[in-house]
Design a protein around this motif. Structure first.
Motif, mmCIF file in Angstrom:
data_model
loop_
_atom_site.group_PDB
_atom_site.id
_atom_site.type_symbol
_atom_site.label_atom_id
_atom_site.label_comp_id
_atom_site.label_asym_id
_atom_site.label_seq_id
_atom_site.Cartn_x
_atom_site.Cartn_y
_atom_site.Cartn_z
ATOM 1 N N LEU A 22 -2.603 -14.505 -1.629
ATOM 2 C CA LEU A 22 -1.875 -13.277 -1.956
ATOM 3 C C LEU A 22 -2.539 -12.461 -3.074
ATOM 4 N N PRO A 23 -2.880 -13.081 -4.219
ATOM 5 C CA PRO A 23 -3.617 -12.306 -5.237
ATOM 6 C C PRO A 23 -4.959 -11.801 -4.712
ATOM 7 N N LEU A 24 -5.592 -12.582 -3.847
ATOM 8 C CA LEU A 24 -6.880 -12.186 -3.279
ATOM 9 C C LEU A 24 -6.727 -10.894 -2.474
ATOM 10 N N VAL A 25 -5.593 -10.774 -1.789
ATOM 11 C CA VAL A 25 -5.380 -9.613 -0.932
ATOM 12 C C VAL A 25 -4.926 -8.394 -1.729
ATOM 13 N N VAL A 26 -4.054 -8.578 -2.711
ATOM 14 C CA VAL A 26 -3.475 -7.404 -3.373
ATOM 15 C C VAL A 26 -4.199 -6.959 -4.645
ATOM 16 N N LEU A 27 -5.014 -7.816 -5.251
ATOM 17 C CA LEU A 27 -5.680 -7.414 -6.492
ATOM 18 C C LEU A 27 -7.132 -7.009 -6.242
ATOM 19 N N PHE A 28 -7.590 -5.952 -6.912
ATOM 20 C CA PHE A 28 -8.974 -5.502 -6.754
ATOM 21 C C PHE A 28 -9.761 -5.501 -8.067
ATOM 22 N N SER A 29 -9.060 -5.263 -9.187
ATOM 23 C CA SER A 29 -9.783 -5.143 -10.466
ATOM 24 C C SER A 29 -10.049 -6.514 -11.066
ATOM 25 N N PRO A 30 -11.313 -6.833 -11.347
ATOM 26 C CA PRO A 30 -11.637 -8.161 -11.887
ATOM 27 C C PRO A 30 -10.834 -8.526 -13.131
ATOM 28 N N GLU A 31 -10.493 -7.518 -13.975
ATOM 29 C CA GLU A 31 -9.772 -7.880 -15.200
ATOM 30 C C GLU A 31 -8.324 -8.290 -14.915
ATOM 31 N N LYS A 32 -7.853 -8.017 -13.686
ATOM 32 C CA LYS A 32 -6.479 -8.419 -13.343
ATOM 33 C C LYS A 32 -6.433 -9.725 -12.566
ATOM 34 N N LYS A 64 0.843 -1.193 0.000
ATOM 35 C CA LYS A 64 0.000 0.000 0.000
ATOM 36 C C LYS A 64 0.885 1.252 0.000
ATOM 37 N N ASN A 65 1.890 1.245 0.869
ATOM 38 C CA ASN A 65 2.770 2.413 0.973
ATOM 39 C C ASN A 65 3.610 2.623 -0.278
ATOM 40 N N LEU A 66 3.978 1.542 -0.938
ATOM 41 C CA LEU A 66 4.766 1.674 -2.172
ATOM 42 C C LEU A 66 3.877 1.993 -3.363
ATOM 43 N N GLY A 67 2.558 1.946 -3.157
ATOM 44 C CA GLY A 67 1.625 2.232 -4.246
ATOM 45 C C GLY A 67 1.577 1.141 -5.294
ATOM 46 N N ILE A 68 1.860 -0.097 -4.907
ATOM 47 C CA ILE A 68 1.857 -1.179 -5.902
ATOM 48 C C ILE A 68 0.697 -2.148 -5.675
ATOM 49 N N LEU A 69 -0.302 -1.744 -4.887
ATOM 50 C CA LEU A 69 -1.495 -2.581 -4.765
ATOM 51 C C LEU A 69 -2.216 -2.602 -6.108
ATOM 52 N N ASP A 70 -2.905 -3.698 -6.371
ATOM 53 C CA ASP A 70 -3.635 -3.864 -7.621
ATOM 54 C C ASP A 70 -2.711 -3.872 -8.844
ATOM 55 N N THR A 71 -1.443 -4.187 -8.636
ATOM 56 C CA THR A 71 -0.543 -4.448 -9.764
ATOM 57 C C THR A 71 0.038 -5.848 -9.558
ATOM 58 N N TYR A 72 0.807 -6.299 -10.547
ATOM 59 C CA TYR A 72 1.403 -7.625 -10.413
ATOM 60 C C TYR A 72 2.751 -7.592 -9.702
ATOM 61 N N ILE A 73 3.246 -6.384 -9.418
ATOM 62 C CA ILE A 73 4.584 -6.291 -8.805
ATOM 63 C C ILE A 73 4.688 -7.102 -7.502
ATOM 64 N N PRO A 74 3.748 -6.939 -6.538
ATOM 65 C CA PRO A 74 3.896 -7.722 -5.302
ATOM 66 C C PRO A 74 3.747 -9.226 -5.509
ATOM 67 N N LEU A 75 3.221 -9.634 -6.642
ATOM 68 C CA LEU A 75 3.086 -11.068 -6.901
ATOM 69 C C LEU A 75 4.313 -11.636 -7.606
ATOM 70 N N ILE A 76 5.039 -10.770 -8.317
ATOM 71 C CA ILE A 76 6.148 -11.265 -9.147
ATOM 72 C C ILE A 76 7.520 -11.004 -8.524
ATOM 73 N N VAL A 77 7.762 -9.739 -8.152
ATOM 74 C CA VAL A 77 9.113 -9.350 -7.726
ATOM 75 C C VAL A 77 9.648 -10.157 -6.528
ATOM 76 N N PRO A 78 8.821 -10.456 -5.506
ATOM 77 C CA PRO A 78 9.384 -11.216 -4.376
ATOM 78 C C PRO A 78 9.968 -12.562 -4.772
#
Lengths: 258, 299
Positions: free
Chosen positions: A193-203, A112-126
């Motif tokens: 993890l995707p359930l928590v960080v993604l909000f847009s149905p198309e993602k 949230k603080n990095l502004g990467i919610l609802d992107t794939y970054i938190p799912l891929i980069v780690p």
């Protein structure tokens, strides 16, 4: 036992071809004729192929990142002597024992603080930091790559990164492939993890999309539900038919250390 | 020759940067939140040990703990039992069964399917009005009225246990078979000559030599089992009904954090879960290896 394993899949496939009314009225093993209709109903609510694509993109990138950087880290740990090496390695092993849920809330806040919610970054980069893969690859490379090979390459004038890419990576390839299967399956099946960080149905990834399917209108049309589930399952089954030997071997390799 | 060891740092740097940011920091941040009343927005106020005190007296958490434990226990007993029986059949020298590779693949297949698809599939197969299972049982005359599998605490928990068994026994079977193939054939030949029957061979040779493997399966299954989340979440739309019988610890954590915005308390739940996992893993280790040390060494 083999039959028990298959019955749920069989019911799924049969019901996917039957109309809602037919499913409501009784059970049979004879396929119906409403496959196309069910497909259209389902697609009017969710685009399951988009979920497939999203899951595939994420899983492939996660597998590549984890494979490459784990090999890099394992090589660094195995063939160089530097200060704090053992402490770092032990710390990594300790962190390996920590369950994923422990950092979930902190991870969400960080994203949230990095502004990467609802992107794939938190799912891929780690995936760059996968302690278990590093551990496995380090054990593998210390037994398969002899230091004299590296010495020879150095005398020939190869740079350190060139040695890594042209000598270490090919030697590590079987172990990387084994771990990649695990990584891929793990990423593909990841749900929380995707359930928590993604909000847009198309993602949404496929698992999240399947959960979304249940809460949507389409849940009232059982034929379409069965078809949706079938579509999410059948490609995996087909891929598995071709790869089952490798997958099964890698499970054994991951659990038995001799 | 110049010292090349500084390359060691270059090689491990990407790993450590990402590891610190995305693994260590979140765990530490969660630890900090567990001492606060953070709600997801605004300032986090430090409340000391209040969250942990609440955790110890929280009947929902205690219930979730026992639910998780019951579901895992039944599933593990069935799963390991099945895996061992199958391994016994397939490794029997007298039967010489063929096609083991084929069966391994078939048994493992359910484990590969995305768990949310599995949950959805069983959700509609077990549906009490229109589910195929009830319809089939009705047709065969096994039951006279449809059973509402997921609406009664015991049958709901049992259903989840059985689904988990279905998903995982193939995995355990593969691991057990890998272990069996590592046991020297000499033992079995000797047993055969001595006239041992199948059961004796199995309990006196296979099981003792498989102990490390069984321990491995047990620990990994326990850690996974205590983190059970997806199935109950999807089967019950996230509420863990009936009567909270499918409310597992991680589902409780998830709801506290992302449904009720009790981040601070949820963080304490996470650490509670961690401590529980550590304690039980330690118990299993001690139970399996502790006894051996007490036995006098043979010379």
């Amino acid at each position: 036992m083999a039959i028990v394993c298959f019955i749920p899949f069989l019911m799924m496939l049969v019901n996917a071809t039957r109309s809602n009314e037919a499913i409501l009225s009784g059970f049979t093993l004879i396929p119906g004729s409403s496959l196309v209709e069910n497909y259209q109903t389902m697609m009017s609510y969710i685009n399951i192929w988009a979920g497939f694509k999203n899951s595939l993109i994420i899983s492939v990138l996660v597998t590549l990142l984890s494979g490459y950087f784990s090999a890099l880290t394992a090589y660094g740990f195995a063939f160089y002597i530097f200060k704090g090496k053992n402490a770092m390695f032990i710390f990594m092993l300790v962190m390996m024992m920590v369950p994923g849920q422990l950092g979930l809330i902190g991870f969400y806040e960080l994203s949230k603080n990095l502004g990467i919610l609802d992107t794939y970054i938190p799912l891929i980069v780690p995936a760059v930091a996968s302690p278990f893969v590093v551990f496995f690859l380090r054990q593998y490379i210390t037994t398969t790559l002899h230091p004299s090979l590296i010495e020879a390459a150095r005398i020939d004038g190869a740079s350190e990164f060139k040695i890594f890419h042209t000598i270490a990576i090919p030697i590590m390839m079987p172990a990387i492939a084994t771990m990649s299967i695990f990584t891929f399956i793990g990423s593909w099946n990841n749900y929380i993890l995707p359930l928590v960080v993604l909000f847009s149905p198309e993602k949404f990834t496929l698992p999240v999309l399947m959960g979304f399917l249940k809460g949507s209108q389409v849940a009232q049309n059982l034929g379409s539900m069965y078809l949706g589930i079938a579509i999410s399952v059948v490609p995996i089954m087909v891929a598995f038919l071709f790869l089952s030997k490798y997958i099964v071997n890698s499970i054994s390799a991951g659990s038995i250390k001799e | 020759m110049k010292n090349l060891n500084r390359y060691g740092y270059y090689f491990i740097a990407p790993f450590w940067i990402i590891f610190l940011v995305f693994s260590i920091y979140p765990v530490a941040l969660t630890f900090y939140y567990s001492f606060t009343n953070y709600t997801g927005s605004g300032e986090a106020q430090i409340v000391g040990l209040a969250n942990y005190k609440r955790l110890l007296t929280d009947t929902y958490f205690v219930e979730a703990f026992f639910n998780t434990w019951k579901i895992w226990g039944v599933n593990f007993a069935l799963q390991i039992g099945l895996a061992l029986i199958l391994a016994m059949i397939f490794s029997d020298m007298r039967l010489k069964l063929k096609g083991i590779a084929f069966f391994r693949s078939i048994f493992y297949l359910p484990n590969l399917i995305t768990i949310s698809s599995v949950a959805l599939l069983f959700g509609i197969l077990l549906d009490w009005q229109h589910g195929s299972l009830n319809m089939m049982l009705l047709k065969l005359g096994v039951i006279s009225d449809p059973i509402n599998w997921l609406n009664e605490p015991t049958s709901a928990q049992l259903s989840v246990s059985l689904i988990l068994t279905w998903m995982w026994f193939g995995h355990s079977f593969i691991v057990v078979m890998a272990g069996v193939s590592g046991i020297s054939k000499d033992y079995y030949e000797a047993a055969l000559i001595d006239g041992a029957n199948r059961w004796q061979t199995f309990t006196k040779i296979t099981i003792p030599l498989l102990k490390p493997i069984l321990l491995y399966i047990m620990i990994t299954s326990l850690i996974g089992g205590l983190q059970l989340f997806d199935l109950p979440m999807l089967l019950t739309d996230g509420i863990g009904s009936p009567d909270g019988s499918l409310n597992t610890m991680v589902l409780y954590l998830y709801n506290q954090a992302f449904k009720y915005n009790n981040y601070g308390y949820a963080a304490a739940v996470a650490y509670g879960l961690f401590v529980i996992t550590l304690i039980f893993s330690a118990f299993i280790f001690k139970g399996m290896y502790g006894k051996e040390r007490k036995q006098p060494r043979q010379v």
